[in-house]
Design a protein around this motif. Structure first.
Motif, PDB file in Angstrom:
ATOM      1  N   LEU A  60       0.771  -1.142  -0.009  1.00  0.00           N
ATOM      2  CA  LEU A  60       0.086  -0.017  -0.018  1.00  0.00           C
ATOM      3  C   LEU A  60       0.974   1.100   0.011  1.00  0.00           C
ATOM      4  N   ARG A  61       1.964   1.351   0.837  1.00  0.00           N
ATOM      5  CA  ARG A  61       2.829   2.457   0.865  1.00  0.00           C
ATOM      6  C   ARG A  61       3.566   2.498  -0.408  1.00  0.00           C
ATOM      7  N   ILE A  63       2.255   1.887  -3.631  1.00  0.00           N
ATOM      8  CA  ILE A  63       1.248   2.334  -4.523  1.00  0.00           C
ATOM      9  C   ILE A  63       1.059   4.030  -4.036  1.00  0.00           C
ATOM     10  N   SER A  64       1.224   4.251  -2.668  1.00  0.00           N
ATOM     11  CA  SER A  64       1.055   5.629  -2.378  1.00  0.00           C
ATOM     12  C   SER A  64       2.007   6.512  -3.018  1.00  0.00           C
ATOM     13  N   GLY A 251       1.805   7.416   7.504  1.00  0.00           N
ATOM     14  CA  GLY A 251       0.749   6.664   6.678  1.00  0.00           C
ATOM     15  C   GLY A 251       0.092   7.623   5.707  1.00  0.00           C
TER      16      GLY A 251
END
Lengths: 258, 212
Positions: A60-61, A63-64, A251
């Motif tokens: 997820l990070r 993709i962030s 995050g």
């Protein structure tokens, strides 16, 4: 470049230490991928447990970070945030922080100096009186919080791109990093720093910036989410390394452009 | 599979391969990718909503995704790529293959009324799954349009400066949040009915898995 900090004039060092402790992520926040009913459905649907462990958090990070690049590409330096008439200003404009109102930094404006560092020709510190002599710009724009709510405010101060030119900034540098009195920090990309509406804000609604909204200095960036608009700013560094920021490190998306 | 098993396989195709194809492979693949993307978008969207509720209620964290705002936003802005890329592939193939035109049109109001009453009396025929009844056509077209609305209203909340014309089209930043929420509500309502009917007519679920 040295990050060793001299005592900042007008800032209570004890307050700095207390708030620095808050920079450590809370344990409960580390496991934001943990089980929930909809996750159970996901696991059934995919036949695998994608929602547990560091791998998915890492994914997820990644993709962030990709979304950071997409947003930098979408960012048009000539697109201005919409401006509003005075009648639409949100009153009272909300106080918002991760601490309560009476915990907000109480900076002494008489001894305050904005510290300058990094890739600039003139690293001299600036007093409030000196900053107030620079040409003033004004905007009435919408502050959009990462939580979803928004409020329209009126801000006056020095156009940041003018100030960066004045101190001889190497605008080929990638980032501008801000340090705040309570331990908050923020890094923004150079194209956003040079955007015509990005403002070194000294006033709210034509009055000296109140303590609630970040006295003595807020960086007003109407092209970014609220948490990328640091308050109580005490130092500004122009640099090529990404020093992260208070919420980004926990995050939230780094670019967070609007 | 062993050689014996292959040799013993019936020479004559069984019923599972003689029934007409109802859903080609691309429909089934995009359908299930969409189902996954939607679950992530809805679950994380509920958690994001809770950070600044529009109405006087919150979604319980147990049924939301992400555990807190930052986690939910990471999920939401990751799954949006899955949703949009898959959705564009589906729309392009649906138009290019003529499937939308064949399956979803025309929608005649008189047939919608007729089929709606038949459905409420439990007398709607499901013998031929290759043909949609008029209520189905209307709902499928409606949900496709809702999908477009939820993506565009989402874009206008995400980028109210860069896409400010789009945000204005949805009535400004605040109104766009309500539009986005309303579209989610429509989709979740559709989802409940859709899943309930798929369970009532199990061969429709089978068709969406093996195609026949």
């Amino acid at each position: 470049m040295s990050r060793t900090r001299k005592p900042i004039p007008g800032v209570d060092p004890k307050l700095l230490i207390k708030d620095a402790a808050k920079l450590l992520p809370e344990p409960s926040r580390r496991f934001f991928l943990r089980g929930a009913a909809s996750l159970g459905a996901l696991a059934v649907l995919t036949g695998c447990d994608i929602v547990d462990g560091d791998t998915s958090e890492h994914a997820l990070r990644v993709i962030s970070r990709m979304n950071d690049r997409v947003q930098a590409w979408l960012f048009n330096p000539n697109t201005l945030a919409p401006e509003y008439p005075e009648s639409m200003i949100t009153r009272p404009f909300p106080f918002n922080a991760y601490y309560s109102r009476d915990e907000a930094p109480d900076v002494d404006g008489d001894t305050y100096q904005l510290e300058i560092g990094g890739l600039v020709d003139n690293k001299k510190s600036w007093t409030l009186a000196e900053l107030r002599q620079l040409p003033e710009v004004s905007q009435i724009t919408r502050h959009v919080c990462v939580e979803g709510w928004s409020a329209i405010g009126s801000w006056q101060g020095v156009r940041l791109s003018d100030f960066l030119k004045l101190i001889g900034t190497d605008t080929r540098a990638k980032y501008v990093w801000f340090q705040c009195a309570e331990g908050y920090s923020n890094t923004i990309d150079m194209p956003t720093a040079l955007h015509p509406q990005t403002q070194l804000t000294l006033k709210f609604d034509h009055q000296t910036l109140p303590r609630d909204y970040g006295f003595p200095i807020k960086i007003r960036i109407p092209t970014k989410l609220g948490f990328k608009n640091p308050k109580y700013v005490t130092a500004m560094w122009v640099q090529n390394n990404d020093a992260g920021g208070y919420w980004e490190n926990q995050g939230y998306n780094w670019f967070s452009g609007l | 599979m062993t050689i014996e098993a292959t040799a013993n396989a019936p020479a004559v195709p069984d019923a599972a391969t003689t029934r007409p194809v109802i859903h080609p492979l691309w429909v089934r693949v995009t359908h299930w990718i969409n189902a996954l993307a939607m679950l992530i978008m809805i679950g994380s969207g509920w958690q994001i909503y809770d950070a600044a509720p529009l109405f006087g209620f919150e979604f319980p964290t147990q049924i939301a995704l992400g555990n807190w705002l930052a986690g939910a936003l990471l999920w939401h802005f990751a799954a949006m790529w899955l949703l949009v890329i898959n959705g564009v592939v589906y729309l392009v193939l649906g138009i290019a293959t003529g499937r939308f035109r064949r399956k979803l049109f025309p929608i005649r109001p008189s047939e919608v009324v007729r089929d709606l009453f038949a459905a409420l009396r439990g007398k709607l025929s499901h013998d031929d799954l290759t043909v949609y009844n008029a209520v189905q056509k209307l709902l499928y077209v409606g949900i496709l349009l809702t999908g477009v609305v939820i993506v565009l209203s989402g874009l206008s909340i995400w980028k109210p400066v860069q896409f400010q014309s789009l945000t204005s089209f949805f009535g400004g930043y605040n109104t766009a949040r309500y539009v986005h929420f309303g579209a989610m509500t429509a989709i979740v309502t559709f989802l409940v009915v859709h899943v309930a009917l798929a369970i009532l007519v199990p061969k429709s679920l089978r068709a969406m898995i093996i195609g026949r």
